[in-house]
Design a protein around this motif. Structure first.
Motif, PDB file in Angstrom:
ATOM      1  N   TYR A  87     -25.922  -2.427   3.733  1.00 25.52           N
ATOM      2  CA  TYR A  87     -24.766  -1.717   4.276  1.00 25.52           C
ATOM      3  C   TYR A  87     -23.794  -2.689   4.934  1.00 25.52           C
ATOM      4  CZ  TYR A  87     -27.680   2.373   3.602  1.00 25.52           C
ATOM      5  OH  TYR A  87     -28.459   3.338   3.043  1.00 25.52           O
ATOM      6  N   LEU A  88     -22.509  -2.352   4.895  1.00 19.57           N
ATOM      7  CA  LEU A  88     -21.491  -3.174   5.552  1.00 19.57           C
ATOM      8  C   LEU A  88     -21.511  -2.997   7.065  1.00 19.57           C
ATOM      9  CD1 LEU A  88     -18.396  -2.755   3.227  1.00 19.57           C
ATOM     10  CD2 LEU A  88     -19.676  -4.832   3.664  1.00 19.57           C
ATOM     11  N   SER A  89     -21.748  -1.780   7.523  1.00 19.50           N
ATOM     12  CA  SER A  89     -21.714  -1.523   8.962  1.00 19.50           C
ATOM     13  C   SER A  89     -22.779  -0.506   9.353  1.00 19.50           C
ATOM     14  CB  SER A  89     -20.340  -1.013   9.379  1.00 19.50           C
ATOM     15  OG  SER A  89     -20.041   0.171   8.688  1.00 19.50           O
ATOM     16  N   VAL A  90     -23.257  -0.652  10.581  1.00 18.25           N
ATOM     17  CA  VAL A  90     -24.242   0.257  11.157  1.00 18.25           C
ATOM     18  C   VAL A  90     -23.809   0.520  12.595  1.00 18.25           C
ATOM     19  CG1 VAL A  90     -26.650   0.547  11.833  1.00 18.25           C
ATOM     20  CG2 VAL A  90     -26.106  -0.658   9.727  1.00 18.25           C
ATOM     21  N   ILE A  91     -23.750   1.797  12.983  1.00 15.88           N
ATOM     22  CA  ILE A  91     -23.372   2.156  14.349  1.00 15.88           C
ATOM     23  C   ILE A  91     -24.529   2.896  15.002  1.00 15.88           C
ATOM     24  CG2 ILE A  91     -21.782   3.456  15.808  1.00 15.88           C
ATOM     25  CD1 ILE A  91     -19.686   3.139  13.651  1.00 15.88           C
ATOM     26  N   CYS A  92     -24.950   2.425  16.162  1.00 20.94           N
ATOM     27  CA  CYS A  92     -26.010   3.056  16.939  1.00 20.94           C
ATOM     28  C   CYS A  92     -25.374   3.830  18.088  1.00 20.94           C
ATOM     29  CB  CYS A  92     -26.961   2.012  17.495  1.00 20.94           C
ATOM     30  SG  CYS A  92     -27.727   0.989  16.236  1.00 20.94           S
ATOM     31  N   VAL A  93     -25.568   5.136  18.108  1.00 17.47           N
ATOM     32  CA  VAL A  93     -24.989   5.998  19.129  1.00 17.47           C
ATOM     33  C   VAL A  93     -26.124   6.559  19.976  1.00 17.47           C
ATOM     34  CG1 VAL A  93     -23.573   8.037  19.567  1.00 17.47           C
ATOM     35  CG2 VAL A  93     -23.124   6.617  17.564  1.00 17.47           C
ATOM     36  N   ALA A  94     -26.055   6.327  21.283  1.00 16.65           N
ATOM     37  CA  ALA A  94     -27.098   6.805  22.192  1.00 16.65           C
ATOM     38  C   ALA A  94     -26.944   8.296  22.453  1.00 16.65           C
ATOM     39  CB  ALA A  94     -27.035   6.041  23.503  1.00 16.65           C
ATOM     40  N   LYS A  95     -28.067   8.952  22.686  1.00 16.55           N
ATOM     41  CA  LYS A  95     -28.075  10.361  23.047  1.00 16.55           C
ATOM     42  C   LYS A  95     -28.475  10.503  24.517  1.00 16.55           C
ATOM     43  CE  LYS A  95     -29.085  12.417  18.585  1.00 16.55           C
ATOM     44  NZ  LYS A  95     -30.029  13.276  17.875  1.00 16.55           N
ATOM     45  N   LYS A  96     -28.390  11.693  25.029  1.00  9.31           N
ATOM     46  CA  LYS A  96     -28.663  11.965  26.445  1.00  9.31           C
ATOM     47  C   LYS A  96     -30.081  11.567  26.848  1.00  9.31           C
ATOM     48  CE  LYS A  96     -27.033  14.590  30.018  1.00  9.31           C
ATOM     49  NZ  LYS A  96     -25.821  14.221  30.690  1.00  9.31           N
ATOM     50  N   ASP A  97     -31.041  11.714  25.950  1.00  5.72           N
ATOM     51  CA  ASP A  97     -32.435  11.391  26.279  1.00  5.72           C
ATOM     52  C   ASP A  97     -32.687   9.891  26.389  1.00  5.72           C
ATOM     53  OD1 ASP A  97     -33.071  14.048  26.353  1.00  5.72           O
ATOM     54  OD2 ASP A  97     -33.871  14.120  24.315  1.00  5.72           O
ATOM     55  N   ALA A  98     -31.728   9.060  26.019  1.00 10.53           N
ATOM     56  CA  ALA A  98     -31.911   7.609  26.092  1.00 10.53           C
ATOM     57  C   ALA A  98     -31.813   7.087  27.519  1.00 10.53           C
ATOM     58  CB  ALA A  98     -30.873   6.910  25.221  1.00 10.53           C
ATOM     59  N   ILE A  99     -31.344   7.904  28.446  1.00  9.49           N
ATOM     60  CA  ILE A  99     -31.225   7.482  29.847  1.00  9.49           C
ATOM     61  C   ILE A  99     -32.616   7.255  30.420  1.00  9.49           C
ATOM     62  CG2 ILE A  99     -30.465   8.164  32.158  1.00  9.49           C
ATOM     63  CD1 ILE A  99     -28.310   9.835  30.814  1.00  9.49           C
ATOM     64  N   GLY A 100     -32.815   6.078  30.993  1.00 14.33           N
ATOM     65  CA  GLY A 100     -34.072   5.770  31.664  1.00 14.33           C
ATOM     66  C   GLY A 100     -35.201   5.330  30.757  1.00 14.33           C
ATOM     67  N   LYS A 101     -34.969   5.246  29.463  1.00 16.62           N
ATOM     68  CA  LYS A 101     -36.018   4.791  28.556  1.00 16.62           C
ATOM     69  C   LYS A 101     -36.199   3.288  28.700  1.00 16.62           C
ATOM     70  CE  LYS A 101     -36.547   8.765  26.512  1.00 16.62           C
ATOM     71  NZ  LYS A 101     -37.442   9.721  26.990  1.00 16.62           N
ATOM     72  N   ASP A 102     -37.420   2.826  28.485  1.00 16.36           N
ATOM     73  CA  ASP A 102     -37.675   1.398  28.612  1.00 16.36           C
ATOM     74  C   ASP A 102     -37.498   0.697  27.261  1.00 16.36           C
ATOM     75  OD1 ASP A 102     -39.929   2.364  27.394  1.00 16.36           O
ATOM     76  OD2 ASP A 102     -41.329   1.162  28.556  1.00 16.36           O
ATOM     77  N   PHE A 103     -37.673  -0.610  27.291  1.00 12.42           N
ATOM     78  CA  PHE A 103     -37.423  -1.465  26.138  1.00 12.42           C
ATOM     79  C   PHE A 103     -38.285  -1.080  24.930  1.00 12.42           C
ATOM     80  CE2 PHE A 103     -37.865  -5.408  23.709  1.00 12.42           C
ATOM     81  CZ  PHE A 103     -36.551  -5.783  23.598  1.00 12.42           C
ATOM     82  N   GLY A 104     -39.554  -0.833  25.150  1.00 12.64           N
ATOM     83  CA  GLY A 104     -40.478  -0.515  24.055  1.00 12.64           C
ATOM     84  C   GLY A 104     -40.147   0.781  23.339  1.00 12.64           C
ATOM     85  N   ILE A 105     -39.781   1.783  24.100  1.00 13.15           N
ATOM     86  CA  ILE A 105     -39.444   3.081  23.501  1.00 13.15           C
ATOM     87  C   ILE A 105     -38.181   2.955  22.654  1.00 13.15           C
ATOM     88  CG2 ILE A 105     -38.714   5.433  24.018  1.00 13.15           C
ATOM     89  CD1 ILE A 105     -40.566   5.308  26.454  1.00 13.15           C
ATOM     90  N   MET A 106     -37.180   2.241  23.182  1.00 11.56           N
ATOM     91  CA  MET A 106     -35.939   2.057  22.420  1.00 11.56           C
ATOM     92  C   MET A 106     -36.187   1.224  21.165  1.00 11.56           C
ATOM     93  SD  MET A 106     -33.532   3.789  23.770  1.00 11.56           S
ATOM     94  CE  MET A 106     -32.002   3.127  23.208  1.00 11.56           C
ATOM     95  N   LYS A 107     -37.043   0.208  21.257  1.00  9.85           N
ATOM     96  CA  LYS A 107     -37.345  -0.621  20.092  1.00  9.85           C
ATOM     97  C   LYS A 107     -38.031   0.203  19.012  1.00  9.85           C
ATOM     98  CE  LYS A 107     -39.351  -4.936  18.607  1.00  9.85           C
ATOM     99  NZ  LYS A 107     -39.964  -6.192  19.010  1.00  9.85           N
ATOM    100  N   ASN A 108     -38.987   1.024  19.425  1.00 10.02           N
ATOM    101  CA  ASN A 108     -39.692   1.883  18.477  1.00 10.02           C
ATOM    102  C   ASN A 108     -38.734   2.868  17.818  1.00 10.02           C
ATOM    103  OD1 ASN A 108     -41.773   3.129  17.078  1.00 10.02           O
ATOM    104  ND2 ASN A 108     -42.290   4.457  18.780  1.00 10.02           N
ATOM    105  N   SER A 109     -37.860   3.464  18.606  1.00 10.33           N
ATOM    106  CA  SER A 109     -36.897   4.429  18.089  1.00 10.33           C
ATOM    107  C   SER A 109     -35.940   3.784  17.091  1.00 10.33           C
ATOM    108  CB  SER A 109     -36.125   5.039  19.257  1.00 10.33           C
ATOM    109  OG  SER A 109     -35.203   5.969  18.811  1.00 10.33           O
TER     110      SER A 109
END
Length: 117
Positions: A87-109
């Motif tokens: 792909y030429l471009s990829v956009i990652c958009v955070a959702k409300k549940d991303a608040i307070g998540k730690d590094f491991g959870i975000m990496k897995n997601s």
């Protein structure tokens, strides 16, 4: 920090990626994929978005962006998301549940969503 050649910066590129409506999501992140590459020598560019609707404080929004950026940088370094290179471009958009998540959870997601495509 994500290398400059991997950053999506132009507003028109963000709009073009959103317009294709090619997305996958979970409870933390929604990822939009742009057009497929015609030349394989171009680098995939990543954009990160955290809306004011998520949280009104910029400190919280910037922390979420930093977590997403660092996770993508590590995944690129480890070559774990090779399928995204089409792909030429990829956009990652955070959702409300991303608040307070730690590094491991975000990496897995992020890794599971990027491997879905």
């Amino acid at each position: 920090m994500l290398n400059r050649k991997y950053r999506l910066k132009k507003y028109s590129a963000f709009i073009a990626t959103y317009r294709l409506n090619n997305a996958v999501s979970d409870e933390n992140v929604c990822i939009y994929f742009g057009k497929e590459k015609t030349k394989s020598d171009l680098d995939t560019k990543f954009g990160f978005v955290v809306s004011k609707k998520i949280h009104k404080r910029a400190v919280v929004r910037n922390r979420i962006k930093r977590l997403m950026r660092e996770n993508v940088r590590l995944l690129l370094k480890e070559n774990k998301i090779n399928n995204v290179n089409k792909y030429l471009s990829v956009i990652c958009v955070a959702k409300k549940d991303a608040i307070g998540k730690d590094f491991g959870i975000m990496k897995n997601s992020l890794s599971t969503l990027l491997l879905k495509k």
